[in-house]
Enzyme design. Structure first.
Site, PDB file in Angstrom:
ATOM      1  N   SER A 175       3.893  40.336  41.439  1.00 31.00           N
ATOM      2  CA  SER A 175       2.845  39.222  41.596  1.00 31.00           C
ATOM      3  C   SER A 175       1.689  39.217  40.496  1.00 31.00           C
TER       4      SER A 175
ATOM      5  N   ASP B 209      15.465  45.862  49.186  1.00 29.72           N
ATOM      6  CA  ASP B 209      15.059  45.201  48.063  1.00 29.72           C
ATOM      7  C   ASP B 209      15.376  44.025  48.037  1.00 29.72           C
ATOM      8  N   LEU B 210      14.359  43.059  47.386  1.00 26.74           N
ATOM      9  CA  LEU B 210      14.546  41.383  47.510  1.00 26.74           C
ATOM     10  C   LEU B 210      15.730  40.823  46.561  1.00 26.74           C
TER      11      LEU B 210
ATOM     12  N   TYR C 274       5.917  33.892  36.294  1.00 27.97           N
ATOM     13  CA  TYR C 274       5.410  34.091  37.660  1.00 27.97           C
ATOM     14  C   TYR C 274       5.301  32.542  38.390  1.00 27.97           C
TER      15      TYR C 274
ATOM     16  N   GLY D 278       1.915  46.029  49.820  1.00 27.77           N
ATOM     17  CA  GLY D 278       1.069  45.445  48.959  1.00 27.77           C
ATOM     18  C   GLY D 278      -0.325  45.214  49.642  1.00 27.77           C
ATOM     19  N   GLN D 279      -1.263  44.634  48.906  1.00 27.46           N
ATOM     20  CA  GLN D 279      -2.520  44.100  49.535  1.00 27.46           C
ATOM     21  C   GLN D 279      -2.343  43.421  50.909  1.00 27.46           C
ATOM     22  N   ASP D 280      -1.800  42.238  50.824  1.00 23.63           N
ATOM     23  CA  ASP D 280      -1.564  41.733  52.092  1.00 23.63           C
ATOM     24  C   ASP D 280      -0.487  42.388  53.156  1.00 23.63           C
TER      25      ASP D 280
ATOM     26  N   SER E  38       2.113  30.123  46.193  1.00 24.72           N
ATOM     27  CA  SER E  38       0.786  30.569  45.075  1.00 24.72           C
ATOM     28  C   SER E  38      -0.054  29.423  44.611  1.00 24.72           C
TER      29      SER E  38
ATOM     30  N   GLU F  15      -1.038  29.663  41.684  1.00 30.46           N
ATOM     31  CA  GLU F  15      -0.428  29.512  39.999  1.00 30.46           C
ATOM     32  C   GLU F  15       0.478  28.514  40.171  1.00 30.46           C
TER      33      GLU F  15
ATOM     34  N   GLY G 188       7.295  43.358  51.139  1.00 28.99           N
ATOM     35  CA  GLY G 188       6.044  43.636  50.319  1.00 28.99           C
ATOM     36  C   GLY G 188       4.949  44.494  51.235  1.00 28.99           C
TER      37      GLY G 188
HETATM   38  P1  NAP Z   1       0.926  42.651  45.876  1.00 35.51           P
HETATM   39  O1  NAP Z   1      -0.240  43.571  46.222  1.00 35.51           O
HETATM   40  O2  NAP Z   1       1.281  42.861  44.312  1.00 35.51           O
HETATM   41  O3  NAP Z   1       2.193  43.217  46.504  1.00 35.51           O
HETATM   42  C1  NAP Z   1       3.483  42.962  46.208  1.00 35.51           C
HETATM   43  C2  NAP Z   1       4.671  43.583  46.893  1.00 35.51           C
HETATM   44  O4  NAP Z   1       5.998  43.101  46.772  1.00 35.51           O
HETATM   45  C3  NAP Z   1       4.504  45.185  47.047  1.00 35.51           C
HETATM   46  O5  NAP Z   1       4.565  45.695  48.287  1.00 35.51           O
HETATM   47  C4  NAP Z   1       5.567  45.587  46.127  1.00 35.51           C
HETATM   48  O6  NAP Z   1       6.224  46.897  46.422  1.00 35.51           O
HETATM   49  C5  NAP Z   1       6.623  44.354  46.568  1.00 35.51           C
HETATM   50  N1  NAP Z   1       7.818  44.171  45.689  1.00 35.51           N
HETATM   51  C6  NAP Z   1       7.944  44.202  44.367  1.00 35.51           C
HETATM   52  N2  NAP Z   1       9.046  43.935  43.811  1.00 35.51           N
HETATM   53  C7  NAP Z   1       9.956  44.147  45.040  1.00 35.51           C
HETATM   54  C8  NAP Z   1      11.166  44.160  45.144  1.00 35.51           C
HETATM   55  N3  NAP Z   1      12.147  43.875  44.233  1.00 35.51           N
HETATM   56  N4  NAP Z   1      11.790  43.918  46.479  1.00 35.51           N
HETATM   57  C9  NAP Z   1      10.864  43.887  47.571  1.00 35.51           C
HETATM   58  N5  NAP Z   1       9.621  44.081  47.533  1.00 35.51           N
HETATM   59  C10 NAP Z   1       8.892  44.016  46.105  1.00 35.51           C
HETATM   60  O7  NAP Z   1       0.908  41.407  46.144  1.00 35.51           O
HETATM   61  P2  NAP Z   1      -0.197  40.627  47.234  1.00 35.51           P
HETATM   62  O8  NAP Z   1      -1.561  40.543  46.505  1.00 35.51           O
HETATM   63  O9  NAP Z   1       0.015  41.543  48.492  1.00 35.51           O
HETATM   64  O10 NAP Z   1       0.573  39.225  47.536  1.00 35.51           O
HETATM   65  C11 NAP Z   1       1.338  39.130  48.426  1.00 35.51           C
HETATM   66  C12 NAP Z   1       2.388  38.055  48.174  1.00 35.51           C
HETATM   67  O11 NAP Z   1       1.633  36.900  48.052  1.00 35.51           O
HETATM   68  C13 NAP Z   1       3.151  37.794  46.849  1.00 35.51           C
HETATM   69  O12 NAP Z   1       4.398  37.243  46.801  1.00 35.51           O
HETATM   70  C14 NAP Z   1       2.092  37.207  45.875  1.00 35.51           C
HETATM   71  O13 NAP Z   1       2.857  36.820  44.770  1.00 35.51           O
HETATM   72  C15 NAP Z   1       1.714  36.246  46.838  1.00 35.51           C
HETATM   73  N6  NAP Z   1       0.312  35.658  46.228  1.00 35.51           N
HETATM   74  C16 NAP Z   1      -0.724  36.409  46.303  1.00 35.51           C
HETATM   75  C17 NAP Z   1      -1.778  35.970  46.024  1.00 35.51           C
HETATM   76  C18 NAP Z   1      -3.016  36.818  45.880  1.00 35.51           C
HETATM   77  O14 NAP Z   1      -4.225  36.135  45.469  1.00 35.51           O
HETATM   78  N7  NAP Z   1      -3.199  38.084  46.277  1.00 35.51           N
HETATM   79  C19 NAP Z   1      -2.122  34.612  46.115  1.00 35.51           C
HETATM   80  C20 NAP Z   1      -1.143  33.697  46.203  1.00 35.51           C
HETATM   81  C21 NAP Z   1       0.069  34.201  46.678  1.00 35.51           C
HETATM   82  P3  NAP Z   1       6.184  48.129  45.353  1.00 35.51           P
HETATM   83  O15 NAP Z   1       4.848  48.555  46.306  1.00 35.51           O
HETATM   84  O16 NAP Z   1       7.377  48.694  45.773  1.00 35.51           O
HETATM   85  O17 NAP Z   1       5.854  47.705  44.203  1.00 35.51           O
HETATM   86  O1  G4F Z   2      -7.161  38.511  38.833  1.00 43.37           O
HETATM   87  P1  G4F Z   2      -5.887  37.650  37.891  1.00 43.37           P
HETATM   88  O2  G4F Z   2      -4.994  38.709  37.241  1.00 43.37           O
HETATM   89  O3  G4F Z   2      -5.241  36.726  38.771  1.00 43.37           O
HETATM   90  P2  G4F Z   2      -4.274  35.442  38.759  1.00 43.37           P
HETATM   91  O4  G4F Z   2      -3.607  35.533  37.126  1.00 43.37           O
HETATM   92  O5  G4F Z   2      -5.033  34.302  39.101  1.00 43.37           O
HETATM   93  O6  G4F Z   2      -3.078  35.768  39.556  1.00 43.37           O
HETATM   94  C1  G4F Z   2      -3.582  36.106  41.247  1.00 43.37           C
HETATM   95  O7  G4F Z   2      -3.611  34.878  41.858  1.00 43.37           O
HETATM   96  C2  G4F Z   2      -2.590  33.960  41.945  1.00 43.37           C
HETATM   97  C3  G4F Z   2      -2.898  33.020  42.869  1.00 43.37           C
HETATM   98  O8  G4F Z   2      -3.633  31.829  42.223  1.00 43.37           O
HETATM   99  C4  G4F Z   2      -1.535  34.835  42.718  1.00 43.37           C
HETATM  100  F1  G4F Z   2      -0.302  34.099  42.885  1.00 43.37           F
HETATM  101  C5  G4F Z   2      -0.903  36.124  41.851  1.00 43.37           C
HETATM  102  O9  G4F Z   2       0.080  36.747  42.447  1.00 43.37           O
HETATM  103  C6  G4F Z   2      -2.185  36.989  41.626  1.00 43.37           C
HETATM  104  O10 G4F Z   2      -2.774  37.325  42.755  1.00 43.37           O
HETATM  105  O11 G4F Z   2      -6.640  36.844  36.890  1.00 43.37           O
HETATM  106  C7  G4F Z   2      -7.347  35.926  37.042  1.00 43.37           C
HETATM  107  C8  G4F Z   2      -8.199  35.360  35.820  1.00 43.37           C
HETATM  108  C9  G4F Z   2      -6.998  34.648  34.895  1.00 43.37           C
HETATM  109  O12 G4F Z   2      -7.579  33.624  34.210  1.00 43.37           O
HETATM  110  C10 G4F Z   2      -7.395  35.841  33.798  1.00 43.37           C
HETATM  111  O13 G4F Z   2      -7.092  35.340  32.517  1.00 43.37           O
HETATM  112  O14 G4F Z   2      -8.893  36.382  35.298  1.00 43.37           O
HETATM  113  C11 G4F Z   2      -8.691  36.298  33.977  1.00 43.37           C
HETATM  114  N1  G4F Z   2      -9.125  37.709  33.115  1.00 43.37           N
HETATM  115  C12 G4F Z   2      -9.984  37.813  32.277  1.00 43.37           C
HETATM  116  N2  G4F Z   2      -9.900  39.260  31.839  1.00 43.37           N
HETATM  117  C13 G4F Z   2      -8.283  38.759  33.680  1.00 43.37           C
HETATM  118  C14 G4F Z   2      -8.998  39.601  32.710  1.00 43.37           C
HETATM  119  N3  G4F Z   2      -7.403  38.973  34.208  1.00 43.37           N
HETATM  120  C15 G4F Z   2      -7.125  40.277  34.462  1.00 43.37           C
HETATM  121  N4  G4F Z   2      -6.076  40.706  35.383  1.00 43.37           N
HETATM  122  N5  G4F Z   2      -7.283  41.218  33.658  1.00 43.37           N
HETATM  123  C16 G4F Z   2      -8.350  41.024  32.924  1.00 43.37           C
HETATM  124  O15 G4F Z   2      -8.763  41.994  31.980  1.00 43.37           O
END
Ligand code: NAP
Ligand code: G4F
Length: 328
Positions: free
Chosen positions: A82, A56-57, A151, A11-13, A127, A129, A8
């Site tokens: 994600s 790929d995962l 998810y 991605g952002q992280d 997560s 979530e 990943g």
């Molecule tokens: P992100 O920006 O959506 O990045 C996801 C990464 O996963 C991207 O690099 C994507 O690659 C890669 N990926 C997707 N499908 C794949 C596959 N089949 N094989 C290998 N890599 C693949 O997510 P993030 O916000 O950086 O989050 C990083 C991790 O933390 C994720 O697992 C997410 O679920 C978890 N998480 C995030 C949050 C949050 O708030 N950000 C909170 C809790 C947990 P491509 O560029 O090729 O699509």
């Molecule tokens: O920004 P969201 O899409 O993030 P969500 O669903 O909380 O998930 C993110 O955080 C998780 C950790 O708890 C990660 F595991 C996951 O990978 C991801 O990074 O939505 C946040 C909230 C939701 O309640 C959604 O219903 O915002 C609400 N929302 C309202 N209007 C919206 C919108 N979300 C999105 N994406 N777009 C809207 O227009």
């Protein structure tokens, strides 16, 4: 020199973690999927010292190959589908990547280190979530999981598989239960970035409104740069464990709108915000608020950026980007 493999990495992280590990002197390998990944140029521009491997995962052999080339001390499994909303439309794919992909990553490490699985430390991106329909407020490592989306269900599978590999094989496998974390690098499909981009465009007269879904949901939002530091700290512990990472504050989408519009001098945001059922989810996670006492005590970690600073950072970054794009 310590060596790390990040799935990943695009991605952002993945980008923030790469920067952190490079600054600590690590040799960093990043797994990238696809034949011609459109984000490759971004990774090469931001973290040119990361060595890119393809894989790929969903492809176990590609993961084993990546391990053989990178010979890592630490593996950070950040790869996932994600976006929660997308997971209802692509539930099987989400299960394969976000759920079964974790098993593939764990199994690849186990096969690669067959004589001593503990010699590679493993981080799983779990997560908040997973708490879904929350069974306690705030949520800690001991709170019952009740996922509300495909998810979330896939993440629960990955979380328990990580614990199971730790308990079954003595693997140094830790699971970080991270609450939402955001940044200017957040994908525009997530609500914080959708709002910060829209506010920037509205303030510049490019757009006149933004359309959202549920404005009442509450999230515990932190800054991604702070959260990758917690991932690293988890893998520096003698014992692997699970940790909640959160700010311990919760805010609604309405509060997000208030702060974001105030950043560009707009006090009444209501005329600029529309709602559409297409952004509502089949099952919502109404309230997330973490209790990260364990991480603060054992890892000595705490967030440096709080909600108002995060919103300001994102709006200012999008203002600069939108001005540049518009040639202003
Ligand atoms: P992100 O920006 O959506 O990045 C996801 C990464 O996963 C991207 O690099 C994507 O690659 C890669 N990926 C997707 N499908 C794949 C596959 N089949 N094989 C290998 N890599 C693949 O997510 P993030 O916000 O950086 O989050 C990083 C991790 O933390 C994720 O697992 C997410 O679920 C978890 N998480 C995030 C949050 C949050 O708030 N950000 C909170 C809790 C947990 P491509 O560029 O090729 O699509
Ligand atoms: O920004 P969201 O899409 O993030 P969500 O669903 O909380 O998930 C993110 O955080 C998780 C950790 O708890 C990660 F595991 C996951 O990978 C991801 O990074 O939505 C946040 C909230 C939701 O309640 C959604 O219903 O915002 C609400 N929302 C309202 N209007 C919206 C919108 N979300 C999105 N994406 N777009 C809207 O227009």
């Amino acid at each position: 020199m310590a060596r790390a493999l990040i799935t990943g990495v695009t991605g952002q992280d993945g980008l923030y973690l790469s920067e952190l590990l490079l600054s600590k002197g690590y040799e960093v390998y990043g797994l990238m999927r696809g034949q011609n990944n459109p984000k490759r140029a971004l990774v090469e521009a931001i973290v040119p010292d990361v060595k890119i491997l393809t894989g790929d995962l969903t492809d176990l052999s590609s993961l084993i190959r990546a391990l053989e080339i990178s010979r890592p001390d630490e593996v950070y499994n950040l790869g996932a589908i994600s976006f929660v909303a997308y997971s209802w439309e692509n539930a099987a794919l989400t299960s394969d990547v976000t759920g079964r992909g974790v098993l593939n990553a764990l199994e690849a490490v186990r096969l690669y280190t067959h004589d001593d699985p503990s010699k590679v430390r493993f981080y799983q991106a779990s997560s908040s979530e997973m708490f879904g329909k929350v069974q306690a407020v705030p949520q800690s490592e001991n709170t019952l999981l009740w996922p509300r989306s495909p998810y979330g269900v896939a993440k629960v599978f990955g979380h328990y598989m990580t614990i199971n590999y730790r308990e079954s094989y003595g693997m140094h496998a830790s699971s970080g239960i991270l609450f939402n974390h955001e940044s200017p690098r957040r994908g525009p499909e997530f609500v914080t970035r959708k709002v910060s981009q829209a506010v920037a465009r509205i303030s510049l007269g490019i757009d006149d409104s933004v359309t959202l879904g549920n404005l009442d949901a509450r999230r515990d939002w932190g800054f991604a740069g702070d959260y990758v530091e917690a991932m690293w700290r988890m893998l520096q512990q003698d014992e692997a464990d699970d940790y909640v990472i959160s700010t311990n504050e919760t805010h609604s989408i309405r509060e997000l709108l208030e702060l974001a519009f105030a950043e560009v001098g707009i006090d009444d945001w209501a005329p600029y915000v529309k709602q559409d059922p297409r952004y509502m989810r089949p099952a919502e996670v109404d309230l997330l608020i973490g209790d990260s006492t364990k991480a603060r005590t054992k890892l000595g970690w705490e967030p440096k950026v709080h909600f108002p600073g995060l919103v300001s950072m994102m709006v200012q970054s999008d203002l600069a980007e939108q001005k540049k794009l518009a040639g202003l």
